[in-house]
Design a protein around this motif. Sequence first.
Motif, PDB file in Angstrom:
ATOM      1  N   PHE A 246       0.836  -1.181   0.000  1.00  0.00           N
ATOM      2  CA  PHE A 246       0.000   0.000   0.000  1.00  0.00           C
ATOM      3  C   PHE A 246       0.872   1.231   0.000  1.00  0.00           C
ATOM      4  N   MET A 247       1.336   1.585  -1.182  1.00  0.00           N
ATOM      5  CA  MET A 247       2.252   2.708  -1.324  1.00  0.00           C
ATOM      6  C   MET A 247       1.573   3.801  -2.120  1.00  0.00           C
ATOM      7  N   ILE A 248       1.675   5.006  -1.612  1.00  0.00           N
ATOM      8  CA  ILE A 248       1.012   6.119  -2.249  1.00  0.00           C
ATOM      9  C   ILE A 248       2.027   7.185  -2.601  1.00  0.00           C
ATOM     10  N   GLY A 249       1.997   7.647  -3.830  1.00  0.00           N
ATOM     11  CA  GLY A 249       2.850   8.760  -4.237  1.00  0.00           C
ATOM     12  C   GLY A 249       2.183  10.068  -3.877  1.00  0.00           C
ATOM     13  N   VAL A 250       2.910  11.146  -3.935  1.00  0.00           N
ATOM     14  CA  VAL A 250       2.342  12.445  -3.661  1.00  0.00           C
ATOM     15  C   VAL A 250       1.624  12.961  -4.885  1.00  0.00           C
ATOM     16  N   GLY A 251       0.782  13.951  -4.692  1.00  0.00           N
ATOM     17  CA  GLY A 251      -0.041  14.476  -5.766  1.00  0.00           C
ATOM     18  C   GLY A 251       0.745  15.180  -6.845  1.00  0.00           C
ATOM     19  N   ALA A 252       0.103  15.329  -7.982  1.00  0.00           N
ATOM     20  CA  ALA A 252       0.722  16.022  -9.113  1.00  0.00           C
ATOM     21  C   ALA A 252       1.015  17.461  -8.731  1.00  0.00           C
ATOM     22  N   GLY A 253       2.050  17.983  -9.302  1.00  0.00           N
ATOM     23  CA  GLY A 253       2.397  19.370  -9.044  1.00  0.00           C
ATOM     24  C   GLY A 253       3.454  19.546  -7.983  1.00  0.00           C
ATOM     25  N   CYS A 254       3.739  18.498  -7.233  1.00  0.00           N
ATOM     26  CA  CYS A 254       4.797  18.591  -6.221  1.00  0.00           C
ATOM     27  C   CYS A 254       6.134  18.384  -6.897  1.00  0.00           C
ATOM     28  N   SER A 255       7.077  19.208  -6.548  1.00  0.00           N
ATOM     29  CA  SER A 255       8.400  19.010  -7.119  1.00  0.00           C
ATOM     30  C   SER A 255       9.101  17.903  -6.351  1.00  0.00           C
ATOM     31  N   LYS A 256       9.997  17.227  -7.006  1.00  0.00           N
ATOM     32  CA  LYS A 256      10.723  16.120  -6.409  1.00  0.00           C
ATOM     33  C   LYS A 256      12.008  16.645  -5.785  1.00  0.00           C
ATOM     34  N   PRO A 257      12.127  16.558  -4.454  1.00  0.00           N
ATOM     35  CA  PRO A 257      13.356  16.996  -3.828  1.00  0.00           C
ATOM     36  C   PRO A 257      14.522  16.123  -4.265  1.00  0.00           C
ATOM     37  N   GLN A 258      15.695  16.690  -4.268  1.00  0.00           N
ATOM     38  CA  GLN A 258      16.882  15.930  -4.628  1.00  0.00           C
ATOM     39  C   GLN A 258      17.027  14.748  -3.681  1.00  0.00           C
ATOM     40  N   GLY A 259      17.315  13.584  -4.244  1.00  0.00           N
ATOM     41  CA  GLY A 259      17.498  12.396  -3.435  1.00  0.00           C
ATOM     42  C   GLY A 259      16.216  11.645  -3.144  1.00  0.00           C
ATOM     43  N   ALA A 260      15.063  12.111  -3.640  1.00  0.00           N
ATOM     44  CA  ALA A 260      13.814  11.424  -3.378  1.00  0.00           C
ATOM     45  C   ALA A 260      13.709  10.181  -4.244  1.00  0.00           C
ATOM     46  N   GLY A 261      13.064   9.179  -3.737  1.00  0.00           N
ATOM     47  CA  GLY A 261      12.844   7.965  -4.502  1.00  0.00           C
ATOM     48  C   GLY A 261      13.990   6.978  -4.342  1.00  0.00           C
ATOM     49  N   LEU A 262      13.791   5.821  -4.944  1.00  0.00           N
ATOM     50  CA  LEU A 262      14.785   4.751  -4.884  1.00  0.00           C
ATOM     51  C   LEU A 262      15.833   4.973  -5.959  1.00  0.00           C
ATOM     52  N   ALA A 263      16.428   6.150  -5.952  1.00  0.00           N
ATOM     53  CA  ALA A 263      17.388   6.531  -6.987  1.00  0.00           C
ATOM     54  C   ALA A 263      18.668   5.733  -6.865  1.00  0.00           C
ATOM     55  N   GLY A 264      19.396   5.711  -7.945  1.00  0.00           N
ATOM     56  CA  GLY A 264      20.682   5.040  -7.950  1.00  0.00           C
ATOM     57  C   GLY A 264      20.595   3.665  -8.587  1.00  0.00           C
ATOM     58  N   ASP A 265      21.602   2.871  -8.343  1.00  0.00           N
ATOM     59  CA  ASP A 265      21.707   1.546  -8.926  1.00  0.00           C
ATOM     60  C   ASP A 265      20.916   0.548  -8.090  1.00  0.00           C
ATOM     61  N   PRO A 266      19.847  -0.063  -8.664  1.00  0.00           N
ATOM     62  CA  PRO A 266      19.076  -1.054  -7.907  1.00  0.00           C
ATOM     63  C   PRO A 266      19.939  -2.177  -7.341  1.00  0.00           C
ATOM     64  N   ALA A 267      21.020  -2.537  -8.043  1.00  0.00           N
ATOM     65  CA  ALA A 267      21.888  -3.610  -7.566  1.00  0.00           C
ATOM     66  C   ALA A 267      22.597  -3.245  -6.261  1.00  0.00           C
ATOM     67  N   SER A 268      22.660  -1.960  -5.935  1.00  0.00           N
ATOM     68  CA  SER A 268      23.252  -1.572  -4.653  1.00  0.00           C
ATOM     69  C   SER A 268      22.310  -1.878  -3.491  1.00  0.00           C
ATOM     70  N   ILE A 269      21.041  -2.122  -3.795  1.00  0.00           N
ATOM     71  CA  ILE A 269      20.045  -2.469  -2.770  1.00  0.00           C
ATOM     72  C   ILE A 269      19.973  -3.983  -2.609  1.00  0.00           C
TER      73      ILE A 269
END
Length: 119
Positions: free
Chosen positions: A4-27
């Motif tokens: 049950f994961m919910i994203g934020v509404g449209a129009g919100c800017s994405k702060p730097q570093g938000a999300g599962l950024a980077g190389d998935p293999a590092s996880i």
Amino acid sequence: MALFMIGVGAGCSKPQGAGLAGDPASIGDPAMGKALIEKLGCGSCHVIPGILNAYGMVGPPLEHMARRQYIAGMLRNTPENMVNWLRYPQKVVPGNAMPDLGISDDDAHQIAAYLATLQ
């Protein structure tokens, strides 16, 4: 599996570093994560790109999960928080639709790695 994961509404800017950024293999191992998602039946509750028969309508669709800012509308979408959410969804948000499935730490890392591929 009701992630049950919910994203934020449209129009919100994405702060730097938000999300599962980077190389998935590092996880973890995205291929193992995909296999676990299929084995656990996550697609019975979610639409999940790349997962056979994942057309569930209980939880939110998981496309673009790697770019979302929040998990469950309240946790920053980081690898650590994703692993915690996958392991203990009822502890994180009591009463939500995502059941505690007894996912190990290792398995949660693999699943988080697959979700990190969903750009």
